[in-house]
Design a protein around this motif. Structure first.
Motif, PDB file in Angstrom:
ATOM      1  N   ASP A  70       0.814  -1.220   0.000  1.00  0.00           N
ATOM      2  CA  ASP A  70       0.000   0.000   0.000  1.00  0.00           C
ATOM      3  C   ASP A  70       0.846   1.267   0.000  1.00  0.00           C
ATOM      4  O   ASP A  70       0.346   2.334  -0.329  1.00  0.00           O
ATOM      5  N   THR A 145      -3.525 -15.527   2.668  1.00  0.00           N
ATOM      6  CA  THR A 145      -2.416 -16.237   3.331  1.00  0.00           C
ATOM      7  C   THR A 145      -2.484 -16.092   4.850  1.00  0.00           C
ATOM      8  O   THR A 145      -2.431 -17.088   5.588  1.00  0.00           O
ATOM      9  N   PRO A 180     -18.215  -9.156   2.582  1.00  0.00           N
ATOM     10  CA  PRO A 180     -17.948  -7.903   3.307  1.00  0.00           C
ATOM     11  C   PRO A 180     -19.216  -7.128   3.691  1.00  0.00           C
ATOM     12  O   PRO A 180     -19.249  -6.495   4.741  1.00  0.00           O
ATOM     13  N   PRO A 198      -5.708  -6.646   3.117  1.00  0.00           N
ATOM     14  CA  PRO A 198      -4.803  -5.558   2.718  1.00  0.00           C
ATOM     15  C   PRO A 198      -5.465  -4.223   3.058  1.00  0.00           C
ATOM     16  O   PRO A 198      -6.680  -4.170   3.290  1.00  0.00           O
ATOM     17  N   VAL A 224      -3.645  -7.527  12.558  1.00  0.00           N
ATOM     18  CA  VAL A 224      -2.327  -7.837  11.978  1.00  0.00           C
ATOM     19  C   VAL A 224      -2.289  -7.374  10.522  1.00  0.00           C
ATOM     20  O   VAL A 224      -1.417  -7.767   9.765  1.00  0.00           O
ATOM     21  N   ARG A 226      -3.204  -3.672   8.564  1.00  0.00           N
ATOM     22  CA  ARG A 226      -2.547  -2.360   8.536  1.00  0.00           C
ATOM     23  C   ARG A 226      -3.330  -1.439   9.466  1.00  0.00           C
ATOM     24  O   ARG A 226      -4.567  -1.566   9.570  1.00  0.00           O
ATOM     25  N   ASP A 250      -0.787  -5.185  16.054  1.00  0.00           N
ATOM     26  CA  ASP A 250       0.567  -5.242  15.483  1.00  0.00           C
ATOM     27  C   ASP A 250       0.781  -4.110  14.484  1.00  0.00           C
ATOM     28  O   ASP A 250       1.894  -3.905  14.010  1.00  0.00           O
ATOM     29  N   HIS A 274       4.794  -4.169  15.023  1.00  0.00           N
ATOM     30  CA  HIS A 274       4.722  -4.644  13.630  1.00  0.00           C
ATOM     31  C   HIS A 274       5.730  -5.772  13.371  1.00  0.00           C
ATOM     32  O   HIS A 274       6.554  -5.698  12.450  1.00  0.00           O
TER      33      HIS A 274
HETATM   34  P1  NAD Z   1      -3.455 -12.147   0.586  1.00  0.00           P
HETATM   35  O1  NAD Z   1      -3.542 -11.397  -0.684  1.00  0.00           O
HETATM   36  O2  NAD Z   1      -2.987 -13.557   0.567  1.00  0.00           O
HETATM   37  O3  NAD Z   1      -4.855 -12.132   1.341  1.00  0.00           O
HETATM   38  C1  NAD Z   1      -5.632 -10.979   1.541  1.00  0.00           C
HETATM   39  C2  NAD Z   1      -7.081 -11.391   1.432  1.00  0.00           C
HETATM   40  O4  NAD Z   1      -7.909 -10.312   1.880  1.00  0.00           O
HETATM   41  C3  NAD Z   1      -7.487 -11.730   0.003  1.00  0.00           C
HETATM   42  O5  NAD Z   1      -8.079 -13.006  -0.004  1.00  0.00           O
HETATM   43  C4  NAD Z   1      -8.487 -10.630  -0.359  1.00  0.00           C
HETATM   44  O6  NAD Z   1      -9.479 -11.081  -1.233  1.00  0.00           O
HETATM   45  C5  NAD Z   1      -9.047 -10.322   1.017  1.00  0.00           C
HETATM   46  N1  NAD Z   1      -9.782  -9.061   1.102  1.00  0.00           N
HETATM   47  C6  NAD Z   1      -9.521  -7.881   0.501  1.00  0.00           C
HETATM   48  N2  NAD Z   1     -10.452  -6.977   0.850  1.00  0.00           N
HETATM   49  C7  NAD Z   1     -11.324  -7.598   1.679  1.00  0.00           C
HETATM   50  C8  NAD Z   1     -12.502  -7.201   2.370  1.00  0.00           C
HETATM   51  N3  NAD Z   1     -12.992  -5.961   2.267  1.00  0.00           N
HETATM   52  N4  NAD Z   1     -13.124  -8.108   3.150  1.00  0.00           N
HETATM   53  C9  NAD Z   1     -12.659  -9.362   3.266  1.00  0.00           C
HETATM   54  N5  NAD Z   1     -11.559  -9.814   2.608  1.00  0.00           N
HETATM   55  C10 NAD Z   1     -10.899  -8.928   1.851  1.00  0.00           C
HETATM   56  O7  NAD Z   1      -2.506 -11.267   1.512  1.00  0.00           O
HETATM   57  P2  NAD Z   1      -1.790 -11.735   2.874  1.00  0.00           P
HETATM   58  O8  NAD Z   1      -0.421 -12.220   2.575  1.00  0.00           O
HETATM   59  O9  NAD Z   1      -2.725 -12.594   3.638  1.00  0.00           O
HETATM   60  O10 NAD Z   1      -1.633 -10.326   3.598  1.00  0.00           O
HETATM   61  C11 NAD Z   1      -2.782  -9.553   3.879  1.00  0.00           C
HETATM   62  C12 NAD Z   1      -2.380  -8.195   4.400  1.00  0.00           C
HETATM   63  O11 NAD Z   1      -1.872  -8.345   5.721  1.00  0.00           O
HETATM   64  C13 NAD Z   1      -1.253  -7.530   3.616  1.00  0.00           C
HETATM   65  O12 NAD Z   1      -1.757  -6.780   2.537  1.00  0.00           O
HETATM   66  C14 NAD Z   1      -0.579  -6.667   4.654  1.00  0.00           C
HETATM   67  O13 NAD Z   1      -1.151  -5.395   4.675  1.00  0.00           O
HETATM   68  C15 NAD Z   1      -0.868  -7.386   5.964  1.00  0.00           C
HETATM   69  N6  NAD Z   1       0.320  -8.096   6.487  1.00  0.00           N
HETATM   70  C16 NAD Z   1       0.791  -7.696   7.700  1.00  0.00           C
HETATM   71  C17 NAD Z   1       1.891  -8.341   8.229  1.00  0.00           C
HETATM   72  C18 NAD Z   1       2.427  -7.931   9.575  1.00  0.00           C
HETATM   73  O14 NAD Z   1       3.609  -8.066   9.822  1.00  0.00           O
HETATM   74  N7  NAD Z   1       1.580  -7.444  10.474  1.00  0.00           N
HETATM   75  C19 NAD Z   1       2.524  -9.383   7.532  1.00  0.00           C
HETATM   76  C20 NAD Z   1       1.996  -9.769   6.297  1.00  0.00           C
HETATM   77  C21 NAD Z   1       0.880  -9.118   5.794  1.00  0.00           C
END
Ligand code: NAD
Length: 308
Positions: A70, A145, A180, A198, A224, A226, A250, A274
């Protein structure tokens, strides 16, 4: 595209010692080097970085070592024809384990005892304070993930797992998947609401006063994702009036969290800086992703985790 040099930006130091990443990538056929912040780039260059710099636009390909991109001006990359890839797919275990750690800490009251330990105090909880995760409902918002890493582990602890997903399609181990627009229904009965989406225009401020009013008053918020996914002022207000029981956080609006933030001082808030994805193997996970895409480029194949 032909990669002639892989430049490692010093910002990777925010997640790992840069030398560990250089060592893990040393077997590539292209030269790999740690560059300065003011390095200039051109055709044939690929960059591995934590954050964005304007100079990256002149490279052929930029790999972001975070899942969340982002902070990258995606439109500018798209317009310039510079490939951008991210690191989704590698944080399911780290963040999944951290989230279960938060849940166990809050349910089994470990934070209370650790706080008391600093004062050499033998503190016992009120009888009705501790609870078990078994049969408690967890609602995971975002089932990618991170979300899957959490739901798998929550299911293994016999929790009642529900989730929110854009498509609403079923997911293994998740008893009910909401869309959602059904967010309130999804979070209403949950003891834990875990945010794993995200940061996008749709998710910014997704959890605000109406959501805290909808949540159980003995419920906990776990973020966890943003910081801006949660309205931080509304969270502080909800904690103050005990609209929810507590939180594990976090990610924050401003990082590092300002010293004068009220969030530091709630007994029922567990803060981590974080680091929910931190691991001593981060360099290996990133190197695997980068190596795969160097090979994809050499073979003329599509990039994995391509953003634009
Ligand atoms: P990912 O792309 O595997 O999964 C994100 C999921 O969220 C997707 O399935 C997407 O369809 C879904 N999504 C998007 N908008 C949505 C909504 N309004 N309602 C429900 N679901 C929605 O990404 P990821 O690897 O799981 O990471 C997700 C986010 O977590 C990252 O973009 C990042 O901002 C954050 N993250 C934070 C840390 C940390 O250290 N705290 C680490 C990794 C990722």
């Amino acid at each position: 595209m032909h990669i002639e040099r892989l430049a490692v930006d010093p910002s990777v130091g925010l997640a790992m010692p840069p030398q560990r990443l250089l060592d893990a990538l040393a077997d590539l056929d292209v030269p790999v080097e740690l560059v300065d912040e003011d390095e200039q780039f051109g055709p044939g260059d690929a960059v591995v970085s934590f954050g964005h710099r304007d100079s990256f636009i002149d490279a052929d390909w930029v790999h972001c070592i975070r899942a969340g991109y982002d902070e990258f001006p995606v439109g500018v990359y798209d317009e310039a024809g510079t490939y951008l890839t991210n690191s989704t797919g590698i944080h399911g275990t780290t963040v999944g384990e951290t989230v279960i750690g938060y849940l166990l800490t809050l349910a089994r009251r470990l934070h209370v005892y650790r706080d008391a330990q600093h004062d050499h105090e033998w503190t016992r909880p009120r009888y009705d304070e501790p609870f078990t995760l078994r049969d408690e409902r967890i609602c995971v918002v975002g089932l990618g993930t991170l979300g899957q890493g959490v739901t798998d582990r929550a299911a293994a602890l016999d929790m009642d797992v529900v989730g929110v997903r854009q498509s609403g399609k079923p997911v293994d181990g998740v008893s009910t998947v909401y869309t959602p627009d059904q967010l309130h229904e999804a979070i209403r009965d949950a003891r834990f609401v875990v945010l794993a989406t995200p940061l996008t225009p749709e998710t910014e401020g997704m959890i605000a006063e109406p959501e805290f009013e909808t949540m159980r008053d003995d419920g906990y918020l776990v973020n966890v994702a943003r910081g801006p996914v949660v309205d931080e002022a509304a969270l502080v207000a909800a904690l103050e009036r005990e609209a929810i029981a507590g939180a594990a956080l976090d990610a924050f609006d401003d990082e590092p969290l300002p010293e004068d933030s009220p969030l530091w001082d709630f007994d029922e808030v567990v803060l981590t800086p974080h680091v929910s994805a931190a691991t001593s193997k981060y360099h290996e996970d990133i190197a695997t992703l980068v190596r795969e895409n160097v090979e994809n480029i050499a073979a003329g194949e599509a990039l994995t985790n391509r953003v634009v």
